[in-house]
Scaffold this motif. Structure first.
Motif, short mmCIF file in Angstrom:
data_model
loop_
_atom_site.label_atom_id
_atom_site.label_comp_id
_atom_site.label_asym_id
_atom_site.label_seq_id
_atom_site.Cartn_x
_atom_site.Cartn_y
_atom_site.Cartn_z
N ARG A 285 0.94 -1.35 0.11
CA ARG A 285 -0.07 -0.10 0.00
C ARG A 285 0.92 1.04 0.02
O ARG A 285 0.33 2.55 0.01
CB ARG A 285 -0.88 0.02 1.35
N GLY A 286 2.06 1.09 0.18
CA GLY A 286 2.83 2.12 0.15
C GLY A 286 3.21 2.88 1.50
O GLY A 286 3.60 4.00 1.53
N GLN A 287 2.64 2.10 2.42
CA GLN A 287 2.89 3.04 4.04
C GLN A 287 4.27 2.45 4.48
O GLN A 287 4.47 1.40 4.63
CB GLN A 287 1.74 2.10 4.64
N SER A 288 4.68 3.61 4.97
CA SER A 288 6.16 3.49 5.78
C SER A 288 5.88 2.84 7.31
O SER A 288 4.82 3.21 7.80
CB SER A 288 6.96 4.74 5.69
N VAL A 289 7.05 2.34 7.68
CA VAL A 289 6.96 1.56 9.08
C VAL A 289 7.83 2.29 9.96
O VAL A 289 9.02 2.01 9.73
CB VAL A 289 7.12 -0.04 9.02
N VAL A 290 7.42 2.65 11.07
CA VAL A 290 8.45 3.13 12.12
C VAL A 290 8.32 2.04 12.96
O VAL A 290 7.31 1.50 13.56
CB VAL A 290 7.68 4.51 12.53
N PHE A 291 9.62 1.78 13.59
CA PHE A 291 9.75 0.66 14.47
C PHE A 291 10.56 1.18 15.59
O PHE A 291 11.58 1.97 15.60
CB PHE A 291 10.60 -0.43 13.88
N THR A 292 10.12 0.56 16.89
CA THR A 292 10.56 1.10 18.06
C THR A 292 10.61 -0.18 18.90
O THR A 292 9.89 -0.92 18.61
CB THR A 292 10.34 2.37 18.79
N ASN A 293 11.54 -0.31 20.01
CA ASN A 293 11.30 -1.41 20.87
C ASN A 293 11.66 -0.76 22.45
O ASN A 293 12.18 0.13 22.78
CB ASN A 293 12.22 -2.27 20.59
N GLU B 53 5.40 11.25 19.14
CA GLU B 53 6.50 11.74 18.11
C GLU B 53 6.95 10.62 17.20
O GLU B 53 7.15 10.93 16.08
CB GLU B 53 7.69 12.23 19.04
N ALA B 54 7.26 9.53 17.71
CA ALA B 54 7.80 8.23 16.55
C ALA B 54 6.62 8.04 15.64
O ALA B 54 6.96 7.93 14.23
CB ALA B 54 7.85 7.19 17.54
N SER B 55 5.42 8.15 16.02
CA SER B 55 4.41 7.64 14.91
C SER B 55 4.24 8.95 14.05
O SER B 55 3.57 8.59 12.87
CB SER B 55 2.85 7.94 15.44
N ARG B 56 4.76 9.89 14.13
CA ARG B 56 4.47 11.14 13.09
C ARG B 56 5.74 11.02 11.89
O ARG B 56 5.87 11.68 11.08
CB ARG B 56 4.69 12.55 13.52
N VAL C 172 11.91 3.40 8.98
CA VAL C 172 12.55 4.30 10.15
C VAL C 172 12.58 3.50 11.48
O VAL C 172 11.66 2.88 11.89
CB VAL C 172 11.64 5.33 10.47
N LEU C 173 13.81 3.56 12.15
CA LEU C 173 13.98 2.70 13.41
C LEU C 173 14.21 4.09 14.30
O LEU C 173 14.90 4.93 14.20
CB LEU C 173 15.43 2.16 13.21
N LYS D 45 19.67 1.41 7.78
CA LYS D 45 20.65 2.26 6.64
C LYS D 45 20.81 1.46 5.55
O LYS D 45 20.65 2.07 4.39
CB LYS D 45 21.52 2.83 7.50
N SER D 46 21.16 -0.01 5.36
CA SER D 46 21.78 -0.59 4.43
C SER D 46 20.47 -0.85 3.40
O SER D 46 20.66 -1.04 2.24
CB SER D 46 22.20 -1.83 4.85
N TRP D 47 19.28 -0.80 3.82
CA TRP D 47 18.05 -0.71 2.82
C TRP D 47 17.32 0.34 2.65
O TRP D 47 16.27 0.65 2.15
CB TRP D 47 17.13 -1.88 3.44
N GLY D 48 18.09 1.61 3.23
CA GLY D 48 17.66 2.80 2.74
C GLY D 48 16.77 3.31 3.72
O GLY D 48 16.11 4.45 3.60
N GLY D 49 16.69 2.90 4.79
CA GLY D 49 16.23 3.34 5.89
C GLY D 49 16.58 4.34 6.70
O GLY D 49 17.93 4.57 6.56
N VAL D 50 15.85 5.05 7.80
CA VAL D 50 16.39 6.21 8.40
C VAL D 50 16.37 5.74 9.92
O VAL D 50 15.57 5.33 10.61
CB VAL D 50 15.52 7.43 8.44
#
Length: 172
Positions: A28-36, A52-55, A118-119, A137-142
């Motif tokens: 669907r083209g939706q980006s995923v933010v991950f935290t733990n 803030e992370a969700s934004r 995003v991590l 970062k290796s797969w282009g994430g932030v």
């Protein structure tokens, strides 16, 4: 039957099921933010951090340390709340899209399986200390570090509770 009820329960997944959901989001083209984290005693600092992370993307995913890993990280008096309770509370938040447990020492397996865009970690980390940063970062994430909200800490909160308990019971 679980005491957990929808809609929060519907946001709690195994890593395998969450990986399938991640695939749907990606299509669907939706980006995923991950935290733990442990998220043992949920407080306003956590909420502000997660909001803030969700934004930073369309979907916020949280991997939660299981009870054994919290005890290993934080000591024998933790966790205060069970894994099920901690996941339920997090899943109850509007800004959270999915929650899954992990039992490993680090969330690297979850990060590798989910491949977030995003991590995110809290302000007690630098980018080079964040598990999974180089992989993302290796797969282009932030990779982002969100500053702590002053005055909020689970460890400080636990200490304050113990101090209040001792004060109340010092003459008993």
């Amino acid at each position: 039957m679980s005491p957990l009820t929808p809609p929060a329960q519907s946001k709690i997944y195994s890593l395998e099921d969450l990986t399938k959901l991640r695939s749907t989001w990606r299509k669907r083209g939706q980006s995923v933010v991950f935290t733990n984290g442990c998220f043992d005693i949920l407080h306003a600092g956590h909420i502000k951090y997660l909001e803030e992370a969700s934004r930073l993307g369309e979907r916020l995913v949280i991997a939660v340390n299981d009870d054994a890993s919290v005890q290993k990280l934080k000591g024998s008096t933790r966790p205060i709340n069970t894994l099920d309770s901690r996941m339920y509370l997090l899943a109850s938040l509007r800004c959270v899209d999915a929650v899954c447990p992990f039992s490993e020492d680090t969330p690297l397996k979850s990060i590798m399986d989910l491949q977030p865009d995003v991590l995110v970690k809290g302000g007690d980390y630098t980018t080079d200390q964040i598990v999974g940063a180089s992989e993302v970062k290796s797969w282009g994430g932030v990779v982002k570090v969100i500053p702590f909200v002053d005055g909020f800490s689970t460890t400080k909160l636990e200490s304050r509770i113990l101090d209040l308990y001792r004060e109340k019971n010092k003459d008993t």
